[in-house]
Design a protein around this motif. Structure first.
Motif, mmCIF file in Angstrom:
data_model
loop_
_atom_site.group_PDB
_atom_site.id
_atom_site.type_symbol
_atom_site.label_atom_id
_atom_site.label_comp_id
_atom_site.label_asym_id
_atom_site.label_seq_id
_atom_site.Cartn_x
_atom_site.Cartn_y
_atom_site.Cartn_z
ATOM 1 N N LYS A 63 9.718 13.777 13.820
ATOM 2 C CA LYS A 63 11.127 13.881 13.663
ATOM 3 C C LYS A 63 12.142 12.279 13.908
ATOM 4 C CE LYS A 63 11.088 18.411 15.967
ATOM 5 N NZ LYS A 63 10.980 19.024 14.434
ATOM 6 N N LYS A 64 11.313 11.252 13.323
ATOM 7 C CA LYS A 64 11.791 10.136 13.277
ATOM 8 C C LYS A 64 12.158 9.826 11.669
ATOM 9 C CE LYS A 64 8.985 8.181 17.028
ATOM 10 N NZ LYS A 64 8.343 6.745 17.642
ATOM 11 N N PHE A 65 13.140 10.694 11.219
ATOM 12 C CA PHE A 65 13.894 10.577 10.193
ATOM 13 C C PHE A 65 14.198 9.193 9.541
ATOM 14 C CE2 PHE A 65 14.228 14.689 11.852
ATOM 15 C CZ PHE A 65 13.299 15.719 11.304
ATOM 16 N N SER A 66 14.953 8.559 10.228
ATOM 17 C CA SER A 66 15.510 7.470 9.799
ATOM 18 C C SER A 66 14.384 6.303 9.380
ATOM 19 C CB SER A 66 16.434 6.654 10.892
ATOM 20 O OG SER A 66 17.429 7.540 11.175
ATOM 21 N N GLU A 67 13.379 6.379 10.320
ATOM 22 C CA GLU A 67 12.329 5.426 9.840
ATOM 23 C C GLU A 67 11.273 5.939 8.884
ATOM 24 O OE1 GLU A 67 8.495 3.019 12.229
ATOM 25 O OE2 GLU A 67 9.702 4.512 13.334
ATOM 26 N N ALA A 68 11.398 7.180 8.649
ATOM 27 C CA ALA A 68 10.630 7.727 7.668
ATOM 28 C C ALA A 68 11.279 7.529 6.335
ATOM 29 C CB ALA A 68 10.397 9.342 7.793
ATOM 30 N N LEU A 69 12.711 7.494 6.207
ATOM 31 C CA LEU A 69 13.319 7.483 5.055
ATOM 32 C C LEU A 69 13.341 5.983 4.708
ATOM 33 C CD1 LEU A 69 15.389 8.595 3.309
ATOM 34 C CD2 LEU A 69 17.177 8.080 4.825
ATOM 35 N N LEU A 70 13.027 4.841 5.638
ATOM 36 C CA LEU A 70 12.860 3.535 4.950
ATOM 37 C C LEU A 70 11.612 3.484 4.245
ATOM 38 C CD1 LEU A 70 13.866 1.579 8.232
ATOM 39 C CD2 LEU A 70 15.195 1.944 6.157
ATOM 40 N N TYR A 71 10.733 4.090 4.588
ATOM 41 C CA TYR A 71 9.279 4.051 3.665
ATOM 42 C C TYR A 71 9.264 5.039 2.501
ATOM 43 C CZ TYR A 71 7.080 1.656 8.079
ATOM 44 O OH TYR A 71 6.943 0.807 8.860
ATOM 45 N N LEU A 72 10.112 6.048 2.592
ATOM 46 C CA LEU A 72 9.923 6.965 1.447
ATOM 47 C C LEU A 72 10.708 6.075 0.245
ATOM 48 C CD1 LEU A 72 10.605 10.132 3.252
ATOM 49 C CD2 LEU A 72 8.476 9.623 1.774
ATOM 50 N N GLU A 73 11.898 5.573 0.609
ATOM 51 C CA GLU A 73 12.696 4.881 -0.288
ATOM 52 C C GLU A 73 11.947 3.678 -1.159
ATOM 53 O OE1 GLU A 73 16.212 4.118 1.949
ATOM 54 O OE2 GLU A 73 17.178 5.961 1.343
ATOM 55 N N GLN A 74 10.844 3.234 -0.146
ATOM 56 C CA GLN A 74 10.146 2.052 -0.758
ATOM 57 C C GLN A 74 9.199 2.909 -2.076
ATOM 58 O OE1 GLN A 74 8.442 -0.505 2.064
ATOM 59 N NE2 GLN A 74 10.120 -0.171 3.500
ATOM 60 N N ASN A 130 0.899 -1.115 0.308
ATOM 61 C CA ASN A 130 0.091 0.022 -0.070
ATOM 62 C C ASN A 130 0.867 1.184 -0.047
ATOM 63 O OD1 ASN A 130 -1.842 2.135 0.483
ATOM 64 N ND2 ASN A 130 -3.024 0.738 1.868
ATOM 65 N N THR A 131 1.059 1.945 -1.197
ATOM 66 C CA THR A 131 2.105 2.948 -1.439
ATOM 67 C C THR A 131 1.519 4.106 -0.429
ATOM 68 O OG1 THR A 131 2.824 1.872 -3.531
ATOM 69 C CG2 THR A 131 3.202 4.382 -3.078
ATOM 70 N N SER A 132 0.171 4.405 -0.865
ATOM 71 C CA SER A 132 -0.290 5.598 -0.145
ATOM 72 C C SER A 132 -0.222 5.457 1.306
ATOM 73 C CB SER A 132 -1.898 5.872 -0.451
ATOM 74 O OG SER A 132 -2.622 4.909 0.020
ATOM 75 N N ALA A 133 -0.106 4.311 1.906
ATOM 76 C CA ALA A 133 -0.210 4.268 3.406
ATOM 77 C C ALA A 133 1.289 4.329 3.850
ATOM 78 C CB ALA A 133 -0.426 2.897 3.753
ATOM 79 N N LYS A 134 2.085 3.963 2.871
ATOM 80 C CA LYS A 134 3.674 4.250 3.426
ATOM 81 C C LYS A 134 4.041 5.475 3.267
ATOM 82 C CE LYS A 134 5.236 -0.346 1.420
ATOM 83 N NZ LYS A 134 5.983 -0.939 0.554
ATOM 84 N N LEU A 135 3.446 6.324 2.330
ATOM 85 C CA LEU A 135 3.709 7.799 2.178
ATOM 86 C C LEU A 135 3.082 8.509 3.312
ATOM 87 C CD1 LEU A 135 5.162 9.791 0.198
ATOM 88 C CD2 LEU A 135 3.066 9.737 -1.182
ATOM 89 N N GLU A 136 1.919 8.200 3.761
ATOM 90 C CA GLU A 136 1.400 8.930 4.789
ATOM 91 C C GLU A 136 2.015 8.616 6.064
ATOM 92 O OE1 GLU A 136 -3.024 9.574 7.112
ATOM 93 O OE2 GLU A 136 -2.855 8.404 5.294
ATOM 94 N N LEU A 137 2.349 7.206 6.387
ATOM 95 C CA LEU A 137 3.047 7.091 7.831
ATOM 96 C C LEU A 137 4.364 7.784 7.447
ATOM 97 C CD1 LEU A 137 3.491 5.649 10.014
ATOM 98 C CD2 LEU A 137 4.212 3.674 8.767
ATOM 99 N N ALA A 138 5.272 7.877 6.695
ATOM 100 C CA ALA A 138 6.571 8.576 6.356
ATOM 101 C C ALA A 138 6.324 9.873 6.764
ATOM 102 C CB ALA A 138 7.091 8.481 5.092
ATOM 103 N N ARG A 139 5.475 10.860 6.097
ATOM 104 C CA ARG A 139 5.139 12.098 6.408
ATOM 105 C C ARG A 139 4.616 12.347 8.050
ATOM 106 N NH1 ARG A 139 1.978 12.970 0.691
ATOM 107 N NH2 ARG A 139 4.007 13.528 -0.463
ATOM 108 N N ILE A 140 4.214 11.311 8.850
ATOM 109 C CA ILE A 140 3.723 11.432 10.036
ATOM 110 C C ILE A 140 5.103 11.395 10.861
ATOM 111 C CG2 ILE A 140 2.884 10.182 12.283
ATOM 112 C CD1 ILE A 140 0.319 9.621 10.430
ATOM 113 N N LEU A 141 5.988 10.408 10.320
ATOM 114 C CA LEU A 141 7.218 10.058 11.076
ATOM 115 C C LEU A 141 8.044 11.438 11.092
ATOM 116 C CD1 LEU A 141 7.752 6.373 10.117
ATOM 117 C CD2 LEU A 141 7.272 7.172 12.347
ATOM 118 N N ILE A 142 8.061 11.907 9.888
ATOM 119 C CA ILE A 142 8.913 13.387 9.774
ATOM 120 C C ILE A 142 8.387 14.192 10.814
ATOM 121 C CG2 ILE A 142 9.139 15.294 8.001
ATOM 122 C CD1 ILE A 142 9.401 13.095 5.734
ATOM 123 N N GLU A 143 7.281 14.275 10.772
ATOM 124 C CA GLU A 143 6.505 15.247 11.791
ATOM 125 C C GLU A 143 6.902 14.986 13.075
ATOM 126 O OE1 GLU A 143 2.348 17.852 12.189
ATOM 127 O OE2 GLU A 143 2.601 16.297 10.812
#
Length: 221
Positions: free
Chosen positions: A81-92, A66-79
């Protein structure tokens, strides 16, 4: 300060307990700030984001593609400040969204926040190539912010580009003033801080509230 002391005294008299009076006063001040000033953070937002992130992780457990879920989760993680975890989802998501300026911007932002300046700059510039006004020019501002400690001259150039795109940004003028100070350009710094205050005064009320922090910082320079 006198007003706060008087209010505290009145509340103490009403409730008969100084600690309860102080707590009530703090709650009142917080509500007033959130309504009219906007300097304090929203104390409920982290809990709201955490709940939403949990739901998205559950969705991804059921549907890992589910790409849209990955993207939304990554944006929440950025907000959060969990940048390492957000990066994993964004790269996917990137192989599916290679032409998305927003995704390149967000990957670049994560790298910049993690101290990977070369990679961060590369993704940010790719985002700008795909859409020169991505995030209303925020790519230039975040590049300037990240490069300021090591390359103030280049940082100033990026923030000047952001200012040209978004001339009503109080933050841009404040950060420019800081960089000009680093570069020994005292007059340019003073002018940037003055312009930050002038712009803030001319903004609509809702926008003044959003940018008040930068105006206050500029005022004390």
């Amino acid at each position: 300060m006198l007003t706060k002391l008087l209010a505290f005294g009145l509340l103490w008299r009403l409730v008969g307990n100084p600690f309860l009076a102080l707590l009530i006063l703090l709650v009142i001040l917080y509500v007033l700030d959130r309504r009219f000033v906007g300097l304090t953070p929203n104390i409920f937002k982290p809990f709201q984001l955490s709940r939403r992130a949990s739901r998205l992780r559950s969705d991804l457990h059921a549907n890992p593609h589910n790409t849209s879920a990955k993207l939304e989760l990554a944006r929440i993680l950025i907000e959060r400040k969990k940048f390492s975890e957000a990066l994993l989802y964004l790269e996917q998501t990137l192989p599916i969204m290679e032409e998305s300026a927003d995704v390149h911007y967000e990957i670049g932002l994560c790298h910049l926040k993690l101290g990977n300046l070369t990679q961060g700059e590369s993704y940010m510039l790719k985002a700008v190539e795909l859409n020169p006004r991505v995030k209303f020019g925020e790519a230039y501002l975040r590049l300037g912010e990240a490069l300021a400690p090591s390359s103030p001259q280049r940082a100033a150039e990026f923030i000047e580009q952001f200012r040209d795109l978004h001339s009503s940004s109080v933050e841009a003028y404040y950060r420019l003033g800081q960089l000009y100070q680093q570069l020994g350009r005292a007059e340019d710094a003073k002018r940037a801080f003055r312009e930050a205050l002038d712009i803030h005064r001319g903004l609509p009320r809702y926008s003044r509230r959003q940018q008040r922090r930068w105006a206050l910082l500029a005022r004390f320079k």
